[in-house]
Scaffold this active site. Sequence first.
Site, short mmCIF file in Angstrom:
data_model
loop_
_atom_site.label_atom_id
_atom_site.label_comp_id
_atom_site.label_asym_id
_atom_site.label_seq_id
_atom_site.Cartn_x
_atom_site.Cartn_y
_atom_site.Cartn_z
N HIS A 1 -12.45 33.85 -4.38
CA HIS A 1 -13.28 33.41 -3.25
C HIS A 1 -13.19 34.43 -2.14
O HIS A 1 -12.14 35.05 -1.95
CB HIS A 1 -12.79 32.04 -2.74
CG HIS A 1 -13.82 31.34 -1.92
ND1 HIS A 1 -13.96 31.57 -0.57
CD2 HIS A 1 -14.77 30.45 -2.27
CE1 HIS A 1 -14.95 30.83 -0.12
NE2 HIS A 1 -15.47 30.15 -1.12
N ASP B 1 -15.70 25.35 -8.06
CA ASP B 1 -16.59 25.27 -9.22
C ASP B 1 -15.85 25.24 -10.55
O ASP B 1 -16.46 25.05 -11.59
CB ASP B 1 -17.55 26.47 -9.22
CG ASP B 1 -18.52 26.38 -8.07
OD1 ASP B 1 -18.96 25.26 -7.79
OD2 ASP B 1 -18.82 27.41 -7.46
#
Length: 432
Positions: A309, A367
């Site tokens: 991320h 996710d």
Amino acid sequence: MTHDVKSTAKLSLDGKEFDLPVYSPSVGPDVVDISKLYAQADVFTYDPGFTSTAACDSAITFIDGAKGELLYRGYPIDQLAEKSHFLEVCYLLLYGELPDAAKLTDFVQRVTRHTMLHDQMGHFFRGFRRDAHPMAIVCGVVGALSSFYHDSTDINDPEQREIASIRLIAKIPTITAWAYKYSIGQPFVYPQNDLDYASNFLNMCFAVPAEPYVVDPILSRAMDRIFTLHADHEQNASTSTVRLAGSSGANPFACIAAGVACLWGPAHGGANEAALSMLREIGTVDRIPEYIARAKDKSDPFRLMGFGHRVYKNFDPRAKVMKESADEVLALLGVENNPTLQVAKELERIALNDPYFIEKKLYPNVDFYSGIILDAMGFPTSMFTPIFALARTVGWIAQWKEMISDPTQKIGRPRQLYTGETFRDYVDVENR
Ligand code: CMC
């Protein structure tokens, strides 16, 4: 917005010194104000991907990437996921405080009364190819709302901004469910206003006219939690897209459609679809080392989807809640031995102990587990990103409203480091 100057940073350039004011946020790193730098020093700053740039003031969402903390209006995401519900979280994001019981009832009622689509929108759906990706349909239909709801497109009228916001939150589940129904050739199911937000969405996706459908409360709770976890995430790519589109004065429906388009990419909202496809492709635990090796190989474009991320350099706090939810939902459905979940857990374990992932601080993101839950609920992978868009709509709106009501807001207009040709004269075609 005006800020107190905490200190001054000095920039030394070509023998001259420039003072740059430094401001402190309520929490997080200080910012150096370079907004007057070009006028004063005739230089731009250079930051492709905005890795060190704060593009706006915002009081909505805070992320501490090092700690792995996510706060909506100050409240930690895990508390909201456990104790609150999506429409209450919507209220919090939009208006800044948790509502009392009367305000919550009023808000839920306002959203509930706007869940239907203009009847003519059904024809609009039917113009798409049957095999269109639901994300393409959602993007198109959200943009088309501006052609159906002319009475809420004046961004200078606070009341119209409010109605547009409520309409978008209320109608996005209907649009998303209808995109799904259209893609599988089933009749559209109308919203049912005696159901809560998540149950209504599940009902519109899975009910058919031929037989009764009862929404399982545990699945509805899991759906609601997925919405809550995705509701906002400060200035990510799609939110920045919404703000940039909105900064020109575009109407809210057009701005949210721009956000949907940006979310679609596999580096952003499309990662949930890509993560499940990857887990299925790996298939069995014994094949994991091969994929870990590929992810580390710089000559191979493969990346572990659902890992890494831009902001989190620790566990994504949303991934923790999502993992618990995956265990709950799969147990409820009696598929706790789901091979994809086994591959996911083992992949996570191996990656978290691998020096490459440790050194680069790559952890599972939101996710990684969401696709497993959605798949177990019966959604095809093509619906994963539209569901993310549904949930993120409130965040986009809250950020858009915040921007529009900021009196210092101006059109977004980045500059560039030009690397093209310098001035040259046109040459007629016969002389080239
Ligand atoms: N697998 C393998 N290596 C990775 C991965 C990954 N998933 N993610 C980052 N890296 C490596 C990357 O190769 C780079 O290595 P080096 O420094 O040697 O060149 C280093 O880690 C830093 O990566 P980056 O691409 O410079 O970092 P970024 O902040 O630009 O990218 C990201 C963040 C999310 C795009 C990236 O981690 C990624 O592509 N992840 C997979 C896609 C994904 O899961 N996206 C969902 C994000 S969460 C939901 C959302 O916000 O939409």
